[in-house]
Design an enzyme around this catalytic site. Structure first.
Site, PDB file in Angstrom:
ATOM      1  N   SER A 242      71.990  -0.316  26.961  1.00 24.83           N
ATOM      2  CA  SER A 242      71.279   0.912  26.830  1.00 24.83           C
ATOM      3  C   SER A 242      70.686   0.851  25.297  1.00 24.83           C
ATOM      4  O   SER A 242      69.816   1.503  25.075  1.00 24.83           O
ATOM      5  CB  SER A 242      71.827   2.184  27.397  1.00 24.83           C
ATOM      6  OG  SER A 242      73.112   2.472  26.713  1.00 24.83           O
TER       7      SER A 242
ATOM      8  N   SER B 215      76.685   9.474  24.849  1.00 28.16           N
ATOM      9  CA  SER B 215      77.790   8.669  25.573  1.00 28.16           C
ATOM     10  C   SER B 215      78.700   9.413  26.183  1.00 28.16           C
ATOM     11  O   SER B 215      79.302  10.378  25.485  1.00 28.16           O
ATOM     12  CB  SER B 215      78.299   7.513  24.689  1.00 28.16           C
ATOM     13  OG  SER B 215      77.239   6.768  23.961  1.00 28.16           O
TER      14      SER B 215
ATOM     15  N   PHE C  92      69.847   7.787  22.295  1.00 33.30           N
ATOM     16  CA  PHE C  92      70.189   6.332  22.033  1.00 33.30           C
ATOM     17  C   PHE C  92      70.900   5.820  23.185  1.00 33.30           C
ATOM     18  O   PHE C  92      70.695   4.552  23.801  1.00 33.30           O
ATOM     19  CB  PHE C  92      70.656   6.032  20.622  1.00 33.30           C
ATOM     20  CG  PHE C  92      69.761   6.599  19.581  1.00 33.30           C
ATOM     21  CD1 PHE C  92      68.567   5.935  19.558  1.00 33.30           C
ATOM     22  CD2 PHE C  92      70.288   7.322  18.828  1.00 33.30           C
ATOM     23  CE1 PHE C  92      67.638   6.289  18.518  1.00 33.30           C
ATOM     24  CE2 PHE C  92      69.474   7.647  17.807  1.00 33.30           C
ATOM     25  CZ  PHE C  92      68.179   7.236  17.672  1.00 33.30           C
ATOM     26  N   CYS C  93      72.126   6.551  23.685  1.00 34.45           N
ATOM     27  CA  CYS C  93      73.029   6.060  24.789  1.00 34.45           C
ATOM     28  C   CYS C  93      73.592   7.148  25.471  1.00 34.45           C
ATOM     29  O   CYS C  93      74.051   8.113  24.927  1.00 34.45           O
ATOM     30  CB  CYS C  93      74.134   5.098  23.900  1.00 34.45           C
ATOM     31  SG  CYS C  93      75.250   4.314  25.063  1.00 34.45           S
ATOM     32  N   PRO C  94      73.320   7.332  26.647  1.00 36.63           N
ATOM     33  CA  PRO C  94      72.680   6.162  27.596  1.00 36.63           C
ATOM     34  C   PRO C  94      71.239   5.961  27.594  1.00 36.63           C
ATOM     35  O   PRO C  94      70.677   4.924  28.097  1.00 36.63           O
ATOM     36  CB  PRO C  94      73.383   6.796  28.918  1.00 36.63           C
ATOM     37  CG  PRO C  94      73.440   8.167  28.798  1.00 36.63           C
ATOM     38  CD  PRO C  94      73.689   8.457  27.549  1.00 36.63           C
TER      39      PRO C  94
END
Lengths: 377, 76
Positions: free
Chosen positions: A195, A293, B13-15
């Site tokens: 990602s 995350s 940015f993540c995920p």
């Protein structure tokens, strides 16, 4: 003031210790009570499961008694919450007790749910629990060659895990002298191999160099165990001899049953860390729906902000700063090299080439974690 | 008509926006509408491409002040 932390995982534990130090004078004076409710008397170092699956850590290295990690003064009970009564500032527990609070922090975490994909739990190996990691270890030991497919569910805990297990399997099979008999095939749900764009730009050529094949836009729909085929939402299929999955996750059942958020993830303000619509309920770690995350370091940095803010609410009457979304993730790139990605809500990561030094720092962190959980590191 | 679900993936940015959408779609009902907010310009291409592949209906894509709004309907 009564502060109640629900959850004794990484987030709840670091926060409890952080607050117990910041608020020690107020707790001694009886002005602040700090309580933690958890479902377990054990604390697991979850990143160790990756190493357990490859025979590089043992189960006993993953656990400590929760009480041994907590600062004195934290009133800890193993008694999971079954009911959140937010309009009445109280929770009810499995044993039937009611606990009131002035400030509530929900840190119940997430759980793997491979059963959401038909056929996946029965036919794939994974390493997200002690039981499944041990099963995967034994399966890998018995594996003599064939096509290994890595398939990734969404959302999942530890966004680096798909890359890490793939690179580590490459070295694992190489060390066993059977890498030439193993075809490693990596799949990923979005249109690149990770990602994070910069991580993907680095990882794809690494896969090429190591002879690891890959395909993207691969979201599992079902697994046909009889024919050893993974079928996807996109219409593609992948044959396997050994299927390894990073399973999709949901929030905990108690969050879903109390209707606090879809999929068990609670809508949360990403800078204040408050539950949407509540001013005295905070949510951290995997439990939030923040688009960030699901990883230990995410909650570690959230706790630094929240600990400071909750202490400031006690001492000054209001929070003092907003959270910037910092994350730091190690990326194991095999058995003896690693790199890292660090980023926040506004600055993307820029990973450097892997080195032995970063790998050994990660090995050290596997031990230092207990210092981190105690709120010292 | 049910309210449109908003997936606010600005600054993710993540995920990232597409992964956030895939995750949220699992808990949406067939026929429900979702609007993804993204500050990643790649999402304006990635998300419609994925929707076409999988068979969900793209309703609208627009950019306002650096934020892409991608609306869709869960079709199956």
């Amino acid at each position: 003031m009564k502060i109640l932390i629900v959850g004794g995982g990484m987030g709840g534990t670091i926060l409890g210790n952080n607050l117990a130090r910041r608020l020690a004078p107020e707790m001694r004076a009886g002005k602040v009570q700090l309580k933690m409710l958890s479902a377990s008397d054990k604390h697991m170092y979850q990143p160790g499961l990756l190493y357990l699956a490859l025979g590089r850590m043992t189960p006993d290295e993953l656990y400590r008694d929760q009480v041994s990690l907590l600062e004195p003064g934290i009133d800890f009970e193993v008694d999971p919450v079954v009911s959140f009564e937010l309009d009445h500032n109280q929770v009810k527990t499995k044993s039937g007790k009611t606990h009131g609070y002035d400030i509530l922090v929900i840190a119940t975490g997430s759980r793997p749910v491979p059963e959401m994909i038909p056929g996946l739990a029965e036919n794939a190996e994974t390493f997200y629990t002690e039981e499944t990691a041990l099963k995967m270890f034994k399966r890998l030991q018995a594996f003599q060659g064939g096509r290994v497919v890595i398939a990734v569910g969404v959302p999942h805990k530890c966004p680096m895990a798909p890359l890490e297990i793939t690179f580590m399997l490459h070295d694992y099979f190489k060390d066993r002298g059977i890498r030439d008999k193993v075809e490693l095939h990596y799949t990923y749900p979005v249109g690149r191999v990770h990602s994070l764009e910069n991580v993907a730009k680095w990882a794809a050529p690494e896969f090429d160099r190591l002879g690891i094949t890959y395909e993207t836009l691969f979201n599992m729909k079902e697994v046909d165990g009889a024919n050893k085929v993974v079928k996807t939402e996109e219409g593609s299929e992948a044959k396997y001899d050994l299927l390894i999955t990073i399973p999709a996750h949901k929030g905990m059942e108690v969050i879903e049953s109390n209707k606090l958020g879809a999929g068990g993830f609670i809508p949360t303000d990403k800078t204040k860390l408050t539950m949407e619509g509540r001013t005295n309920v905070y949510v951290i770690g995997d439990t939030t729906n923040i688009p960030i995350s699901k990883a230990g370091s995410t909650v570690h940095y959230q706790v630094e902000t929240l600990g400071e803010n909750l202490a400031a609410i006690v001492k000054l009457g209001s929070p003092v700063r907003e959270h910037d979304g910092k994350v730091f993730c190690f990326i194991e790139c095999g058995k003896d090299r690693a790199t890292y990605a660090t980023f926040n809500y506004t600055v993307p990561p820029d990973p450097k080439p892997p080195t032995r030094a970063v790998h050994w720092f990660k090995m050290a962190y596997n031990k230092l974690y207990w210092t981190s959980a105690r709120g010292l590191l | 008509m049910a309210e449109r679900i908003v997936v606010d993936a600005r600054g993710s940015f993540c995920p990232g926006p597409l992964m956030e959408l895939i995750a949220r779609l699992k808990f949406a009902a067939v026929g429900e509408e979702i609007e993804v907010l993204s500050t990643d310009k790649g999402s304006a291409a990635d998300i419609p491409e994925w929707l076409r592949k999988v068979g969900h209906e793209l309703l609208d894509t627009r950019e306002e002040a650096g934020v892409w709004h991608i609306a869709l309907r869960k079709s199956k």
